[in-house]
Motif scaffolding. Structure first.
Motif, PDB file in Angstrom:
ATOM      1  N   MET A 200       0.725  -1.309   0.050  1.00 40.18           N
ATOM      2  CA  MET A 200       0.005   0.352  -0.164  1.00 40.18           C
ATOM      3  C   MET A 200       0.890   1.196   0.021  1.00 40.18           C
ATOM      4  O   MET A 200       0.385   2.181  -0.611  1.00 40.18           O
ATOM      5  CB  MET A 200      -1.029  -0.137   1.198  1.00 40.18           C
ATOM      6  CG  MET A 200      -2.036   1.067   1.317  1.00 40.18           C
ATOM      7  SD  MET A 200      -3.074   0.943  -0.042  1.00 40.18           S
ATOM      8  CE  MET A 200      -4.075   2.098   0.204  1.00 40.18           C
ATOM      9  N   ARG A 201       2.061   1.363   0.889  1.00 42.76           N
ATOM     10  CA  ARG A 201       2.827   2.311   1.021  1.00 42.76           C
ATOM     11  C   ARG A 201       3.426   2.570  -0.589  1.00 42.76           C
ATOM     12  O   ARG A 201       3.592   3.727  -1.042  1.00 42.76           O
ATOM     13  CB  ARG A 201       3.808   2.257   1.874  1.00 42.76           C
ATOM     14  CG  ARG A 201       3.670   2.547   3.182  1.00 42.76           C
ATOM     15  CD  ARG A 201       4.839   2.479   4.283  1.00 42.76           C
ATOM     16  NE  ARG A 201       4.469   1.640   5.123  1.00 42.76           N
ATOM     17  CZ  ARG A 201       5.485   1.396   6.039  1.00 42.76           C
ATOM     18  NH1 ARG A 201       6.516   1.739   5.793  1.00 42.76           N
ATOM     19  NH2 ARG A 201       5.122   0.250   7.027  1.00 42.76           N
TER      20      ARG A 201
ATOM     21  N   VAL B 179       2.166   1.994  -3.369  1.00 42.48           N
ATOM     22  CA  VAL B 179       1.289   2.713  -4.383  1.00 42.48           C
ATOM     23  C   VAL B 179       1.085   4.361  -3.997  1.00 42.48           C
ATOM     24  O   VAL B 179       1.007   4.855  -5.099  1.00 42.48           O
ATOM     25  CB  VAL B 179      -0.101   1.815  -4.132  1.00 42.48           C
ATOM     26  CG1 VAL B 179      -1.114   2.499  -5.031  1.00 42.48           C
ATOM     27  CG2 VAL B 179       0.126   0.364  -4.563  1.00 42.48           C
ATOM     28  N   ILE B 180       0.938   4.363  -2.862  1.00 41.68           N
ATOM     29  CA  ILE B 180       0.849   5.798  -2.370  1.00 41.68           C
ATOM     30  C   ILE B 180       1.958   6.702  -2.831  1.00 41.68           C
ATOM     31  O   ILE B 180       2.017   7.726  -3.357  1.00 41.68           O
ATOM     32  CB  ILE B 180       0.578   6.054  -1.022  1.00 41.68           C
ATOM     33  CG1 ILE B 180      -0.869   5.371  -0.680  1.00 41.68           C
ATOM     34  CG2 ILE B 180       0.547   7.374  -0.535  1.00 41.68           C
ATOM     35  CD1 ILE B 180      -1.149   5.021   0.807  1.00 41.68           C
TER      36      ILE B 180
END
Length: 58
Positions: free
Chosen positions: A1-2, A4-5
Motif C-alpha cells: 500500500m505504501r 502505491v501511495i
C-alpha cells in the motif's frame, strides 16, 4: 500500500514539475521582460527607518 501511495505522489510531483517548466517556457516566449525568480525587493523609506531602528535596540 505504501508503494502505491509513494509512486502516486512521485507521479504527481513529476506532473507539477513538467507543468511549471511548460509555464516558464510559455512566459519566456510571450513576455520579453520575463525574469525567473523573485523580484528584487525595493527598499522604501519606511523599511529603511524600521531597519535602522532595529539596529539601535539593545
Amino acid at each position: 500500500m505504501r508503494n502505491v501511495i509513494s509512486s502516486f505522489a512521485e507521479y504527481e510531483r513529476d506532473m507539477i514539475v513538467s507543468r511549471t517548466q511548460e509555464g516558464k517556457a510559455y512566459a519566456k516566449q510571450h513576455n520579453p521582460h520575463y525574469r525567473e525568480g523573485r523580484p528584487k525587493r525595493r527598499i522604501t523609506d519606511r523599511y529603511q527607518a524600521i531597519y535602522e531602528y532595529s539596529l539601535n535596540i539593545p
